[in-house]
Structures are given as structure tokens and as C-alpha cells.
Scaffold this motif. Structure first.
Motif, PDB file in Angstrom:
ATOM      1  N   UNK A 157      11.340  24.041   7.936  1.00 52.46           N
ATOM      2  CA  UNK A 157      11.823  24.695   6.712  1.00 52.46           C
ATOM      3  C   UNK A 157      12.750  25.872   7.012  1.00 52.46           C
ATOM      4  N   UNK A 158      13.106  26.045   8.288  1.00 56.14           N
ATOM      5  CA  UNK A 158      14.025  27.104   8.718  1.00 56.14           C
ATOM      6  C   UNK A 158      13.525  28.492   8.303  1.00 56.14           C
ATOM      7  N   UNK A 159      12.314  28.856   8.729  1.00 59.32           N
ATOM      8  CA  UNK A 159      11.760  30.143   8.310  1.00 59.32           C
ATOM      9  C   UNK A 159      12.521  31.333   8.900  1.00 59.32           C
ATOM     10  N   UNK A 160      12.342  32.469   8.250  1.00 63.69           N
ATOM     11  CA  UNK A 160      12.828  33.743   8.763  1.00 63.69           C
ATOM     12  C   UNK A 160      11.769  34.233   9.740  1.00 63.69           C
ATOM     13  N   UNK A 161      12.176  34.498  10.964  1.00 61.50           N
ATOM     14  CA  UNK A 161      11.244  34.891  12.021  1.00 61.50           C
ATOM     15  C   UNK A 161      11.537  36.301  12.485  1.00 61.50           C
ATOM     16  N   UNK A 162      10.542  36.906  13.086  1.00 63.78           N
ATOM     17  CA  UNK A 162      10.679  38.232  13.685  1.00 63.78           C
ATOM     18  C   UNK A 162      10.073  38.148  15.079  1.00 63.78           C
ATOM     19  N   UNK A 163      10.795  38.677  16.069  1.00 60.65           N
ATOM     20  CA  UNK A 163      10.329  38.563  17.447  1.00 60.65           C
ATOM     21  C   UNK A 163      10.824  39.714  18.308  1.00 60.65           C
ATOM     22  N   UNK A 164      10.111  39.938  19.387  1.00 58.39           N
ATOM     23  CA  UNK A 164      10.554  40.787  20.489  1.00 58.39           C
ATOM     24  C   UNK A 164      10.824  39.864  21.666  1.00 58.39           C
ATOM     25  N   UNK A 165      11.741  40.233  22.540  1.00 55.46           N
ATOM     26  CA  UNK A 165      12.053  39.357  23.664  1.00 55.46           C
ATOM     27  C   UNK A 165      12.675  40.123  24.820  1.00 55.46           C
ATOM     28  N   UNK A 166      12.616  39.494  25.970  1.00 58.81           N
ATOM     29  CA  UNK A 166      13.337  39.938  27.152  1.00 58.81           C
ATOM     30  C   UNK A 166      14.048  38.718  27.702  1.00 58.81           C
ATOM     31  N   UNK A 167      15.337  38.835  27.966  1.00 56.12           N
ATOM     32  CA  UNK A 167      16.128  37.753  28.538  1.00 56.12           C
ATOM     33  C   UNK A 167      16.575  38.110  29.942  1.00 56.12           C
ATOM     34  N   UNK A 168      16.335  37.197  30.873  1.00 59.27           N
ATOM     35  CA  UNK A 168      16.682  37.423  32.277  1.00 59.27           C
ATOM     36  C   UNK A 168      17.490  36.259  32.836  1.00 59.27           C
ATOM     37  N   UNK A 169      18.262  36.562  33.835  1.00 55.66           N
ATOM     38  CA  UNK A 169      18.872  35.529  34.664  1.00 55.66           C
ATOM     39  C   UNK A 169      17.779  35.088  35.657  1.00 55.66           C
ATOM     40  N   UNK A 170      17.978  33.994  36.349  1.00 58.65           N
ATOM     41  CA  UNK A 170      16.946  33.531  37.280  1.00 58.65           C
ATOM     42  C   UNK A 170      16.762  34.462  38.472  1.00 58.65           C
ATOM     43  N   UNK A 171      17.738  35.325  38.733  1.00 57.26           N
ATOM     44  CA  UNK A 171      17.573  36.295  39.822  1.00 57.26           C
ATOM     45  C   UNK A 171      16.781  37.526  39.382  1.00 57.26           C
ATOM     46  N   UNK A 172      16.304  37.524  38.123  1.00 52.36           N
ATOM     47  CA  UNK A 172      15.496  38.618  37.607  1.00 52.36           C
ATOM     48  C   UNK A 172      16.281  39.683  36.856  1.00 52.36           C
ATOM     49  N   UNK A 173      17.593  39.606  36.872  1.00 53.32           N
ATOM     50  CA  UNK A 173      18.418  40.583  36.164  1.00 53.32           C
ATOM     51  C   UNK A 173      18.205  40.454  34.662  1.00 53.32           C
ATOM     52  N   UNK A 174      17.800  41.555  34.040  1.00 54.91           N
ATOM     53  CA  UNK A 174      17.607  41.563  32.584  1.00 54.91           C
ATOM     54  C   UNK A 174      18.978  41.746  31.946  1.00 54.91           C
ATOM     55  N   UNK A 175      19.361  40.795  31.086  1.00 57.32           N
ATOM     56  CA  UNK A 175      20.645  40.923  30.396  1.00 57.32           C
ATOM     57  C   UNK A 175      20.469  41.428  28.978  1.00 57.32           C
ATOM     58  N   UNK A 176      19.248  41.334  28.449  1.00 58.20           N
ATOM     59  CA  UNK A 176      19.003  41.848  27.113  1.00 58.20           C
ATOM     60  C   UNK A 176      17.504  41.963  26.870  1.00 58.20           C
ATOM     61  N   UNK A 177      17.153  43.031  26.150  1.00 57.85           N
ATOM     62  CA  UNK A 177      15.746  43.248  25.809  1.00 57.85           C
ATOM     63  C   UNK A 177      15.716  43.927  24.446  1.00 57.85           C
ATOM     64  N   UNK A 178      14.892  43.403  23.555  1.00 60.91           N
ATOM     65  CA  UNK A 178      14.810  44.024  22.235  1.00 60.91           C
ATOM     66  C   UNK A 178      13.976  45.291  22.333  1.00 60.91           C
ATOM     67  N   UNK A 179      14.447  46.336  21.668  1.00 64.66           N
ATOM     68  CA  UNK A 179      13.674  47.578  21.622  1.00 64.66           C
ATOM     69  C   UNK A 179      12.858  47.627  20.331  1.00 64.66           C
TER      70      UNK A 179
END
Length: 155
Positions: free
Chosen positions: A72-94
């Protein structure tokens, strides 16, 4: 004489460009390469991930609870951390981000459907289910991405 030289140079450039071999992107070859890289990464890091038929690997850390209908394509809310496979964080929600289920990359759509609000999932996403051969911002083309996503709520 000068016009003739300019015209000859221009025509030679057109001929050269039309004969140049065009690079084509082979999505199947990239998917095979991504699959092997992901398998090696999972084995090296002892990650108990499961392979979805899409090729996205996931580890449900906390399943959460509820009965969200993702169709139903809900509206979602989330926290996340995105990394490259070498462990480098490219984005993190505050702070939690809000988004429609179909408004995120395909790898997230596959992974979020594995949990419910209050759940946490780790996603290892092949490039074709992330940003593909184009990349995005600081994410290079054909990047395999590693996310931790906490699904806070769904409406």
C-alpha cells in the motif's frame, strides 16, 4: 585553403567519432561480480546474512512487530547508517527520516519488507539494487552498499 583544412578537420573528427567503439554496460556481468564480492565480504566478516531472490542480502537483527502492508506504499520513518564495503560511512541519519516505501532504492524496498516497525535489518545491496552504474553523490558507480536500518514507524 583555410576553409578546406577546417572542413577536412571537421569531417575527420566526425568520422573518428562515428567509428569509435561505444562502451556498453553489461548489467548481468556486474550482477555476477557483485554477487561474488558480497559472498566474499559476508564470509570474511562472518555475517549471518540470507540471500533474497533479488540478490539483496539481509540480516534481520530485530523483526519488530505489526502487520504493515508494504504493497500500500506506506509512509515510513527510519534511522539508518550507510557504508561502503570498506567500512566508510557515506551517510548516517541524525534524526529519523520519513519516506514512502516506493521512494527509496530497490534494495531498501526488499529489505524493509522483511521487518515491521521496531525492527532492525542489515542490508548488503548489490549495485543494481542501489545506484547502479550511475552512482549518486559520493557513492561511486557500481558500488555495493551496506546499511543498518531501524524501522521506527509506518502509517
Amino acid at each position: 585553403m583555410l576553409k578546406t583544412r577546417v572542413l577536412a578537420f571537421f569531417m575527420a573528427g566526425i568520422l573518428f567519432m562515428s567509428c569509435a567503439k561505444k562502451e556498453t554496460f553489461d548489467a548481468d556481468a556486474q550482477a555476477r561480480a557483485d554477487e561474488q564480492i558480497i559472498k566474499d565480504f559476508i564470509a570474511k566478516n562472518n555475517i549471518p546474512a540470507v540471500r533474497d531472490p533479488s540478490g539483496v542480502y539481509y540480516q534481520v537483527i530485530t523483526p519488530g512487530s505489526g502487520n504493515v502492508n508494504f504493497g500500500s506504499n506506506p509512509l515510513l520513518s527510519a534511522n539508518y547508517t550507510g557504508r561502503m564495503l570498506d567500512g566508510t560511512v557515506f551517510e548516517k541519519s541524525s534524526d529519523p527520516i520519513s519516506f514512502r516505501y516506493t521512494g527509496v532504492i530497490l534494495g531498501w524496498q526488499v529489505g524493509l519488507a522483511k521487518i515491521q516497525p521496531g525492527g532492525r535489518v542489515r542490508l548488503i545491496i548489490p549495485s543494481g539494487y542501489a545506484y547502479g552504474s550511475s552512482g549518486y553523490g559520493s557513492i561511486p558507480p557500481n558500488a555495493i552498499l551496506d546499511f543498518d536500518v531501524d524501522l521506527i514507524k509506518a502509517q
